[in-house]
Design a protein around this motif. Structure first.
Motif, mmCIF file in Angstrom:
data_model
loop_
_atom_site.group_PDB
_atom_site.id
_atom_site.type_symbol
_atom_site.label_atom_id
_atom_site.label_comp_id
_atom_site.label_asym_id
_atom_site.label_seq_id
_atom_site.Cartn_x
_atom_site.Cartn_y
_atom_site.Cartn_z
ATOM 1 N N VAL A 1 -66.133 -106.919 -35.850
ATOM 2 C CA VAL A 1 -65.842 -106.031 -36.977
ATOM 3 C C VAL A 1 -64.557 -106.473 -37.668
ATOM 4 C CG1 VAL A 1 -65.311 -103.671 -37.664
ATOM 5 C CG2 VAL A 1 -67.092 -104.091 -35.967
ATOM 6 N N LEU A 2 -63.542 -106.830 -36.892
ATOM 7 C CA LEU A 2 -62.288 -107.291 -37.486
ATOM 8 C C LEU A 2 -62.516 -108.529 -38.343
ATOM 9 C CD1 LEU A 2 -59.752 -106.887 -34.527
ATOM 10 C CD2 LEU A 2 -60.261 -105.283 -36.355
ATOM 11 N N ASP A 3 -63.327 -109.458 -37.854
ATOM 12 C CA ASP A 3 -63.608 -110.666 -38.637
ATOM 13 C C ASP A 3 -64.303 -110.313 -39.948
ATOM 14 O OD1 ASP A 3 -62.485 -112.246 -36.698
ATOM 15 O OD2 ASP A 3 -64.395 -112.917 -35.841
ATOM 16 N N GLY A 4 -65.265 -109.371 -39.877
ATOM 17 C CA GLY A 4 -65.966 -108.960 -41.091
ATOM 18 C C GLY A 4 -65.053 -108.270 -42.074
ATOM 19 N N GLN A 5 -64.203 -107.365 -41.596
ATOM 20 C CA GLN A 5 -63.265 -106.668 -42.466
ATOM 21 C C GLN A 5 -62.292 -107.649 -43.124
ATOM 22 O OE1 GLN A 5 -61.575 -104.078 -39.520
ATOM 23 N NE2 GLN A 5 -62.803 -102.317 -40.148
ATOM 24 N N ALA A 6 -61.756 -108.559 -42.332
ATOM 25 C CA ALA A 6 -60.788 -109.510 -42.861
ATOM 26 C C ALA A 6 -61.423 -110.400 -43.920
ATOM 27 C CB ALA A 6 -60.203 -110.358 -41.724
ATOM 28 N N ALA A 7 -62.657 -110.831 -43.676
ATOM 29 C CA ALA A 7 -63.349 -111.667 -44.661
ATOM 30 C C ALA A 7 -63.559 -110.903 -45.961
ATOM 31 C CB ALA A 7 -64.687 -112.142 -44.097
ATOM 32 N N TYR A 8 -63.898 -109.631 -45.848
ATOM 33 C CA TYR A 8 -64.131 -108.800 -47.031
ATOM 34 C C TYR A 8 -62.845 -108.612 -47.835
ATOM 35 C CZ TYR A 8 -65.016 -104.444 -49.608
ATOM 36 O OH TYR A 8 -65.113 -103.468 -50.574
ATOM 37 N N LEU A 9 -61.771 -108.224 -47.173
ATOM 38 C CA LEU A 9 -60.506 -108.025 -47.875
ATOM 39 C C LEU A 9 -60.012 -109.321 -48.509
ATOM 40 C CD1 LEU A 9 -58.763 -105.702 -45.269
ATOM 41 C CD2 LEU A 9 -59.497 -105.032 -47.567
ATOM 42 N N ARG A 10 -60.128 -110.408 -47.778
ATOM 43 C CA ARG A 10 -59.700 -111.703 -48.311
ATOM 44 C C ARG A 10 -60.527 -112.088 -49.535
ATOM 45 N NH1 ARG A 10 -60.607 -114.314 -44.096
ATOM 46 N NH2 ARG A 10 -62.582 -115.313 -44.690
ATOM 47 N N THR A 11 -61.824 -111.815 -49.496
ATOM 48 C CA THR A 11 -62.707 -112.163 -50.611
ATOM 49 C C THR A 11 -62.349 -111.373 -51.864
ATOM 50 O OG1 THR A 11 -64.517 -112.764 -49.124
ATOM 51 C CG2 THR A 11 -65.114 -112.173 -51.379
#
Length: 426
Positions: free
Chosen positions: A125-135
């Protein structure tokens, strides 16, 4: 380009004034049927109030319906909104993980039920959240009117009581999550105003995992959300000092934990909720709240909640949510909207140099502040602060651990410290 170094209101410049953008058509569900012309019309009505920024709210499940799918079309629509705002002289701050809005939760299915994972600690979940915010941040990094990312709207409400189904964490886990997500925003858009924002449980609720020290030390600025339906208006009345000073109180309370004496504070949400603030008192409440907040040093800005009323054809909102707008659903300016526009014009017309608050009320709490309810409405610290405010003392707050630190007190302009017991005996 706006940078964090430009943020505090200095040399007489007025703080920033903006609004939390609530679309007049379809509420935040407008992302499902995005209509740029309707957005432009809303932004026209906001710009007519002479505000300078909006805070906008992508819906997390709409933008990232699968952990490894961030919808390009949704990101393009967000960029189009930012460009439309720029055409009208409005900067844009973007919240990422929505998260929670107006009593409704918006979490993607890959974090719930059969895929239930702790949203603050699960590595995937952390990886998904971080990818989303970064995008999102990277998509906007080239826009000079993009202010930066807020991680999410009051996302701390998912971490414990009174949420009916929380993902429980410790303060250490909350801090780890905050730093991880802010780093993702910074990778996407270096040097912008990236921050986090909690509802007032962080300041008022005993043992809440998101702490005042995190709010006042992590991220580019401290964000406070001031809502007098939290017991303030009910306990003290709509015209009381406590109600009119509540937003300023949170700004000053946050400074007790800040390591930087000049750390900027953003009053990121404040509004006039009915029936706690009756419709015929909304304009006066707006003027009083803005005036009180402007009397605080290091105020980055005030962002009112919200731009437009919620259309009553939409069901199941708490009653107060329908009428919080500065504008009606057809764009007509309400009394609170006129009052805010007048306050903005007055603030910009005069030199903004609030004097230091020389009297500090000593707050005997540690950094993790497990028993912070003394700061909440009805608490001993809250009531002592408001008695000082009623007497015209213009108080601020200082931690007991710093009350004898002359360098800290001098940096903040504090010349007198008083305790809750001192005020009680006065």
């Amino acid at each position: 380009m706006t940078t964090p170094q430009d943020l505090p209101a200095e040399h007489g410049r007025a703080p920033r004034f903006g609004v939390n953008y609530t679309p007049s058509k379809g509420w935040f569900h407008h992302w499902l049927d995005f209509d740029l012309d309707a957005v432009r019309a809303d932004l026209d009505s906001i710009a007519a109030l002479d505000l300078d920024h909006v805070r906008v709210f992508p819906l997390w499940p709409v933008f990232q319906p699968n952990r490894t799918l961030i919808r390009p079309r949704a990101v393009e629509q967000l960029v189009a909104l930012v460009d439309a705002a720029a055409e009208r002289g409005l900067d844009v701050a973007v919240d990422g993980l929505q998260g929670h809005l107006s009593s409704f939760d918006f979490r993607p299915s890959w974090t719930l039920t059969w895929h239930r994972r702790n949203m603050f600690t699960d590595p995937e979940v952390l990886d998904g959240q971080a990818a989303y915010l970064r995008t999102l941040a990277a998509a906007l990094a080239g826009r000079p009117t993009f202010l930066g990312m807020t991680l999410g709207n009051e996302i701390n409400q998912f971490s414990g009581d009174p949420h009916p189904d929380p993902d429980r964490i410790t303060p250490a886990e909350a801090e780890s999550w905050l730093r991880h997500m802010l780093a993702a925003c910074e990778r996407g858009a270096p040097g912008r105003l990236h921050l986090h924002a909690e509802y007032d449980a962080a300041w008022y609720l005993d043992d809440h995992p998101f702490t005042p020290a995190q709010a006042a030390r992590i991220g580019a600025v401290t964000a406070v959300h001031s809502w007098v339906f939290n017991g303030t208006a009910q306990r003290y009345g709509p015209d009381s000092v406590a109600t009119g000073q509540h937003a300023a109180y949170l700004v000053e309370l946050s400074k007790a934990w800040a390591d930087d004496p000049g750390r900027p504070v953003w009053l990121q949400e404040v509004g006039a909720p009915a029936p706690h603030i009756a419709a015929d008192r909304a304009a006066a409440f707006t003027r009083t709240t803005v005036e009180a907040a402007l009397d605080c040093q290091d105020l980055w800005g005030i962002t009112w909640w919200c731009s437009h009323d919620v259309d009553r054809s939409l069901a199941d909102f708490p009653e107060l949510e329908y009428s919080l707008g500065l504008l009606t659903t057809d764009g007509a300016v309400k009394p609170a909207g006129r009052a805010l526009a007048e306050a903005v014009a007055e603030a910009r017309a005069r030199a903004h140099r609030p004097l230091p608050r020389s009297t500090a009320l000593v707050l005997d709490l540690s950094d993790d502040a497990p028993k912070r309810s003394t700061c909440s409405p009805g608490g001993a610290f809250f009531e002592a602060y408001m008695r000082l405010a009623a007497d015209g003392a213009r108080p601020t707050a200082v931690l007991a651990s710093r009350a004898s630190d002359r360098d800290h007190l001098t940096a903040r302009g504090i010349t007198e410290t008083v305790t809750v017991d001192d005020v009680g005996r006065a």
